[in-house]
Design a protein around this motif. Structure first.
Motif, PDB file in Angstrom:
ATOM      1  N   ARG A 271       0.838  -1.207   0.000  1.00  0.00           N
ATOM      2  CA  ARG A 271       0.000   0.000   0.000  1.00  0.00           C
ATOM      3  C   ARG A 271       0.868   1.251   0.000  1.00  0.00           C
ATOM      4  O   ARG A 271       0.919   2.006   0.963  1.00  0.00           O
ATOM      5  CB  ARG A 271      -0.941  -0.023   1.209  1.00  0.00           C
ATOM      6  CG  ARG A 271      -1.930  -1.195   1.144  1.00  0.00           C
ATOM      7  CD  ARG A 271      -2.705  -1.361   2.431  1.00  0.00           C
ATOM      8  NE  ARG A 271      -3.459  -0.157   2.762  1.00  0.00           N
ATOM      9  CZ  ARG A 271      -4.619   0.175   2.209  1.00  0.00           C
ATOM     10  NH1 ARG A 271      -5.154  -0.582   1.278  1.00  0.00           N
ATOM     11  NH2 ARG A 271      -5.243   1.275   2.583  1.00  0.00           N
ATOM     12  N   ILE A 272       1.586   1.448  -1.105  1.00  0.00           N
ATOM     13  CA  ILE A 272       2.395   2.656  -1.258  1.00  0.00           C
ATOM     14  C   ILE A 272       2.182   3.228  -2.651  1.00  0.00           C
ATOM     15  O   ILE A 272       1.750   2.531  -3.564  1.00  0.00           O
ATOM     16  CB  ILE A 272       3.905   2.389  -1.044  1.00  0.00           C
ATOM     17  CG1 ILE A 272       4.442   1.404  -2.075  1.00  0.00           C
ATOM     18  CG2 ILE A 272       4.178   1.881   0.357  1.00  0.00           C
ATOM     19  CD1 ILE A 272       5.930   1.156  -1.944  1.00  0.00           C
ATOM     20  N   ARG A 273       2.508   4.503  -2.778  1.00  0.00           N
ATOM     21  CA  ARG A 273       2.625   5.093  -4.109  1.00  0.00           C
ATOM     22  C   ARG A 273       4.122   5.050  -4.417  1.00  0.00           C
ATOM     23  O   ARG A 273       4.902   5.758  -3.812  1.00  0.00           O
ATOM     24  CB  ARG A 273       2.091   6.529  -4.121  1.00  0.00           C
ATOM     25  CG  ARG A 273       1.771   7.122  -5.488  1.00  0.00           C
ATOM     26  CD  ARG A 273       2.941   7.601  -6.377  1.00  0.00           C
ATOM     27  NE  ARG A 273       4.215   7.831  -5.741  1.00  0.00           N
ATOM     28  CZ  ARG A 273       4.916   8.943  -5.825  1.00  0.00           C
ATOM     29  NH1 ARG A 273       4.443   9.961  -6.486  1.00  0.00           N
ATOM     30  NH2 ARG A 273       6.100   9.047  -5.244  1.00  0.00           N
ATOM     31  N   LEU A 274       4.474   4.126  -5.303  1.00  0.00           N
ATOM     32  CA  LEU A 274       5.877   3.886  -5.610  1.00  0.00           C
ATOM     33  C   LEU A 274       6.327   4.751  -6.791  1.00  0.00           C
ATOM     34  O   LEU A 274       5.610   4.885  -7.783  1.00  0.00           O
ATOM     35  CB  LEU A 274       6.065   2.408  -5.977  1.00  0.00           C
ATOM     36  CG  LEU A 274       7.457   1.988  -6.465  1.00  0.00           C
ATOM     37  CD1 LEU A 274       8.467   2.039  -5.334  1.00  0.00           C
ATOM     38  CD2 LEU A 274       7.407   0.583  -7.063  1.00  0.00           C
ATOM     39  N   ARG A 275       7.537   5.318  -6.654  1.00  0.00           N
ATOM     40  CA  ARG A 275       8.163   5.954  -7.810  1.00  0.00           C
ATOM     41  C   ARG A 275       9.579   5.402  -7.918  1.00  0.00           C
ATOM     42  O   ARG A 275      10.269   5.272  -6.906  1.00  0.00           O
ATOM     43  CB  ARG A 275       8.214   7.476  -7.660  1.00  0.00           C
ATOM     44  CG  ARG A 275       8.734   8.176  -8.911  1.00  0.00           C
ATOM     45  CD  ARG A 275       8.732   9.680  -8.738  1.00  0.00           C
ATOM     46  NE  ARG A 275       8.951  10.374 -10.016  1.00  0.00           N
ATOM     47  CZ  ARG A 275       9.101  11.693 -10.121  1.00  0.00           C
ATOM     48  NH1 ARG A 275       9.026  12.462  -9.033  1.00  0.00           N
ATOM     49  NH2 ARG A 275       9.307  12.262 -11.294  1.00  0.00           N
ATOM     50  N   VAL A 276       9.968   5.071  -9.135  1.00  0.00           N
ATOM     51  CA  VAL A 276      11.322   4.560  -9.383  1.00  0.00           C
ATOM     52  C   VAL A 276      12.027   5.514 -10.338  1.00  0.00           C
ATOM     53  O   VAL A 276      11.486   5.863 -11.390  1.00  0.00           O
ATOM     54  CB  VAL A 276      11.259   3.146  -9.989  1.00  0.00           C
ATOM     55  CG1 VAL A 276      12.627   2.708 -10.478  1.00  0.00           C
ATOM     56  CG2 VAL A 276      10.723   2.144  -8.966  1.00  0.00           C
ATOM     57  N   LEU A 277      13.225   5.945  -9.943  1.00  0.00           N
ATOM     58  CA  LEU A 277      14.023   6.831 -10.792  1.00  0.00           C
ATOM     59  C   LEU A 277      15.386   6.189 -11.017  1.00  0.00           C
ATOM     60  O   LEU A 277      16.075   5.822 -10.055  1.00  0.00           O
ATOM     61  CB  LEU A 277      14.216   8.187 -10.108  1.00  0.00           C
ATOM     62  CG  LEU A 277      12.967   9.063  -9.965  1.00  0.00           C
ATOM     63  CD1 LEU A 277      13.240  10.243  -9.041  1.00  0.00           C
ATOM     64  CD2 LEU A 277      12.499   9.561 -11.332  1.00  0.00           C
ATOM     65  N   ILE A 278      15.749   6.045 -12.273  1.00  0.00           N
ATOM     66  CA  ILE A 278      17.055   5.465 -12.600  1.00  0.00           C
ATOM     67  C   ILE A 278      17.776   6.351 -13.618  1.00  0.00           C
ATOM     68  O   ILE A 278      17.388   6.418 -14.786  1.00  0.00           O
ATOM     69  CB  ILE A 278      16.891   4.041 -13.180  1.00  0.00           C
ATOM     70  CG1 ILE A 278      16.339   3.106 -12.101  1.00  0.00           C
ATOM     71  CG2 ILE A 278      18.235   3.514 -13.699  1.00  0.00           C
ATOM     72  CD1 ILE A 278      15.982   1.728 -12.612  1.00  0.00           C
ATOM     73  N   PRO A 279      18.830   7.043 -13.164  1.00  0.00           N
ATOM     74  CA  PRO A 279      19.679   7.712 -14.140  1.00  0.00           C
ATOM     75  C   PRO A 279      20.554   6.648 -14.799  1.00  0.00           C
ATOM     76  O   PRO A 279      21.332   5.976 -14.123  1.00  0.00           O
ATOM     77  CB  PRO A 279      20.497   8.695 -13.295  1.00  0.00           C
ATOM     78  CG  PRO A 279      20.483   8.140 -11.907  1.00  0.00           C
ATOM     79  CD  PRO A 279      19.295   7.227 -11.783  1.00  0.00           C
ATOM     80  N   ALA A 280      20.366   6.457 -16.121  1.00  0.00           N
ATOM     81  CA  ALA A 280      21.080   5.394 -16.844  1.00  0.00           C
ATOM     82  C   ALA A 280      22.057   6.044 -17.817  1.00  0.00           C
ATOM     83  O   ALA A 280      21.651   6.787 -18.709  1.00  0.00           O
ATOM     84  CB  ALA A 280      20.085   4.503 -17.584  1.00  0.00           C
ATOM     85  N   VAL A 281      23.325   5.778 -17.607  1.00  0.00           N
ATOM     86  CA  VAL A 281      24.374   6.410 -18.415  1.00  0.00           C
ATOM     87  C   VAL A 281      25.518   5.420 -18.608  1.00  0.00           C
ATOM     88  O   VAL A 281      25.597   4.397 -17.944  1.00  0.00           O
ATOM     89  CB  VAL A 281      24.962   7.658 -17.708  1.00  0.00           C
ATOM     90  CG1 VAL A 281      23.894   8.694 -17.398  1.00  0.00           C
ATOM     91  CG2 VAL A 281      25.688   7.259 -16.422  1.00  0.00           C
ATOM     92  N   GLU A 282      26.407   5.805 -19.523  1.00  0.00           N
ATOM     93  CA  GLU A 282      27.650   5.072 -19.639  1.00  0.00           C
ATOM     94  C   GLU A 282      28.761   6.099 -19.425  1.00  0.00           C
ATOM     95  O   GLU A 282      28.758   7.149 -20.075  1.00  0.00           O
ATOM     96  CB  GLU A 282      27.734   4.450 -21.037  1.00  0.00           C
ATOM     97  CG  GLU A 282      28.920   3.561 -21.216  1.00  0.00           C
ATOM     98  CD  GLU A 282      28.857   2.783 -22.541  1.00  0.00           C
ATOM     99  OE1 GLU A 282      27.929   3.007 -23.342  1.00  0.00           O
ATOM    100  OE2 GLU A 282      29.763   1.961 -22.736  1.00  0.00           O
ATOM    101  N   ASN A 283      29.682   5.828 -18.510  1.00  0.00           N
ATOM    102  CA  ASN A 283      30.772   6.778 -18.227  1.00  0.00           C
ATOM    103  C   ASN A 283      31.935   6.459 -19.164  1.00  0.00           C
ATOM    104  O   ASN A 283      32.770   5.608 -18.869  1.00  0.00           O
ATOM    105  CB  ASN A 283      31.194   6.676 -16.751  1.00  0.00           C
ATOM    106  CG  ASN A 283      32.155   7.775 -16.328  1.00  0.00           C
ATOM    107  OD1 ASN A 283      32.285   8.803 -17.002  1.00  0.00           O
ATOM    108  ND2 ASN A 283      32.835   7.560 -15.209  1.00  0.00           N
ATOM    109  N   SER A 284      31.962   7.133 -20.303  1.00  0.00           N
ATOM    110  CA  SER A 284      32.895   6.794 -21.377  1.00  0.00           C
ATOM    111  C   SER A 284      33.959   7.864 -21.582  1.00  0.00           C
ATOM    112  O   SER A 284      33.888   8.948 -21.022  1.00  0.00           O
ATOM    113  CB  SER A 284      32.125   6.605 -22.689  1.00  0.00           C
ATOM    114  OG  SER A 284      31.235   5.523 -22.573  1.00  0.00           O
ATOM    115  N   VAL A 285      34.915   7.533 -22.447  1.00  0.00           N
ATOM    116  CA  VAL A 285      35.988   8.466 -22.800  1.00  0.00           C
ATOM    117  C   VAL A 285      35.794   8.885 -24.252  1.00  0.00           C
ATOM    118  O   VAL A 285      35.669   8.043 -25.137  1.00  0.00           O
ATOM    119  CB  VAL A 285      37.364   7.784 -22.658  1.00  0.00           C
ATOM    120  CG1 VAL A 285      38.479   8.808 -22.818  1.00  0.00           C
ATOM    121  CG2 VAL A 285      37.482   7.069 -21.323  1.00  0.00           C
TER     122      VAL A 285
END
Ligand code: BES
Ligand code: MN
Ligand code: ZN
Length: 460
Positions: A271-285
């Motif tokens: 019984r929750i209001r769920l929020r999911v946040l995912i910063p999706a990146v690639e740490n590249s050169v």
């Protein structure tokens, strides 16, 4: 996922007797003379991890003896039964006794049945367990399936698990439970004021993004989960040496565990209001990569000076936490594979966690113990916050003295959390370097089961 459980044919199941060194004498005395002789000839003494199938007169397996740890031993592994799927011959089994913690034994069995089979066929023996009648098998399967999700996502190499693939995995999960899904991709991150996620992710040909989904009754308490989704961490311009870079496909382990936790929450219908946040990146050169001593604004406002491009996880989490904080959630939880210092302090199997709330910390510790999903509280040590000061910006992402790296990372993140009533931060490793009972080598589900228990009790 292939289930470790068999719900029929109970009478036919081969009984497994759990033996400790202390109980072995008594258990031995009850065996037939032939079985006693067979155990002696096999040098079985009830040593933890030893598995002995005893033959029946017709050559089939009559029963199995399995050594588990003495609960008083400092080496006591409550997941010892997780070795069984790897030791037993194909067949259908059941636990003979109920004197041990059967729920954890069954959970360990399920967690120990996991194999990563995406790139080659797994010839694992077909070992199945008829669960004891008094364990809640739906609850255990929910946990095992979530762990398998986290492990699969982490084990999948970066060439098949870039920011877009991670988004697809999150989208699939969100759609399965009717959550509202969106994502902000590439230059839109800049336009919608996520400068740090954009800065970290822009050097990759695979566009950075902020994954966002919301589920549940809006009237229920708001719980927001934030997971570090660095699909591969080269270190950026401050490039990691080969040895340090090798397993950096696991740097989206926070995101993987947040998805595992979200799956359990939605499957159980908490019984929750769920929020999911995912910063999706690639740490590249690349030529357009962010550099040491670059300065960027953050979503929340303070300017961030880059002391080290390898401290990228806290940067992407900072913008995601700022967004989460804007709606003042009741509980804000973030997970990430953030520092090598956490591993140095507590090792790979005991993730540190941080919160300013002593009562909440005690609850977390209790739930972690109950689920055998260990975590250990470390302090948000205020006096070290000054180490984050920048001479030209408002904050530096990597203090140069090298002390207390996991704590200073937590203090960095704390600057971006203001309105949330409660905040929990986990600096996980997300990886099992060498197999242990119930924990195969590779990607690992950490803190998610403990947190699921916490949330079930608070909001069940
Ligand atoms: N992903 C790493 C942390 C990490 C490294 C976790 C090895 C587990 C094993 C993170 O992005 C990182 O590189 N952190 C740096 C921070 C430092 C530059 C302040 C670290 O821990 O060395
Ligand atoms: Mn890094
Ligand atoms: Zn990283």
């Amino acid at each position: 996922m292939h289930s470790a459980f068999e719900t029929e044919a109970i009478e036919a199941a081969i009984p497994i007797t759990l033996v400790t060194k202390a109980s072995w004498e008594a258990i031995r005395a009850d065996l037939s003379a032939t079985a006693q002789q067979f155990a002696r000839a096999s040098n079985f003494t009830g040593k933890a991890g030893h598995c002995l199938p005893l033959p029946a007169a017709d050559g089939t397996i009559a029963q199995v003896l399995f050594g588990v740890d003495d609960p008083a031993s400092c080496r006591h592994d409550r997941f010892r039964a997780g070795q069984l799927p790897g030791l037993l011959p194909p067949g259908v089994y059941r636990f003979a006794d109920t004197s041990h913690d059967m729920r954890l034994a069954v959970l360990a069995f399920a967690l120990g049945s996991y194999r990563f089979g995406r790139y080659r066929t797994i010839d694992a023996a077909n070992v199945r367990l008829v669960p004891p009648a008094d364990v809640d098998i739906a609850a255990i399967s929910r946990m095992a399936e979530a762990a398998a999700l986290a492990r699969d996502l982490i084990n999948t190499p970066a060439n098949d698990m870039g920011p877009e693939d991670l988004e697809q995995a999150a989208r699939t999960l969100a759609e399965r439970f009717g959550a509202r899904f969106s994502s902000i991709v590439g230059d839109d991150l800049k336009r919608q004021n996520f400068p740090l996620i954009h800065a970290v992710g822009m050097a990759s040909t695979r566009a950075p993004r902020l994954i966002d989904f919301t589920w549940g009754n809006p009237a229920h308490p708001k719980v927001t989960l934030v997971g570090k989704g660095v699909c591969f961490d080269t270190g950026g311009v401050d490039l990691k040496p080969a040895s340090g870079m090798l397993i950096m496909k696991k740097d989206m382990g926070g995101a993987a565990n947040v998805l595992a936790l979200a799956q359990m929450i939605m499957d159980a219908g908490l019984r929750i209001r769920l929020r999911v946040l995912i910063p999706a990146v690639e740490n590249s050169v690349a030529g357009n990569a962010f550099r040491p001593l670059d300065i960027f604004p953050s979503r929340k406002g303070p300017t961030v000076e880059i002391g080290n491009t390898d401290a990228e996880g806290r940067l992407v989490l900072a913008d995601a936490l700022a967004l989460a904080d804007e709606e003042s959630p009741d509980l804000l939880i973030d997970l990430g594979t953030l520092t090598g210092a956490a591993r140095v302090a507590l090792g790979p199997d005991l993730p540190p966690f941080y919160t300013g709330d002593d009562a909440l910390a005690a609850e977390v510790a209790r739930c972690a113990a109950e689920e055998n999903d260990p975590v250990w509280r470390m302090p948000l040590w205020g006096p070290y916050d000054a180490w984050l000061d920048s001479k030209v910006g408002n904050i530096n992402n990597a203090p140069s003295n090298g002390f207390a790296g996991s704590i200073t990372c937590a203090l960095f993140l704390q600057r971006f959390v203001e309105r949330a009533s409660n905040w929990l931060h986990f600096d996980i490793y997300g990886w099992t370097p060498t197999a242990k009972p119930g924990r195969p080598e590779g990607g690992e589900c950490q803190a998610a089961r403990a947190l699921y228990r916490l949330l079930s009790q608070r909001y069940g």
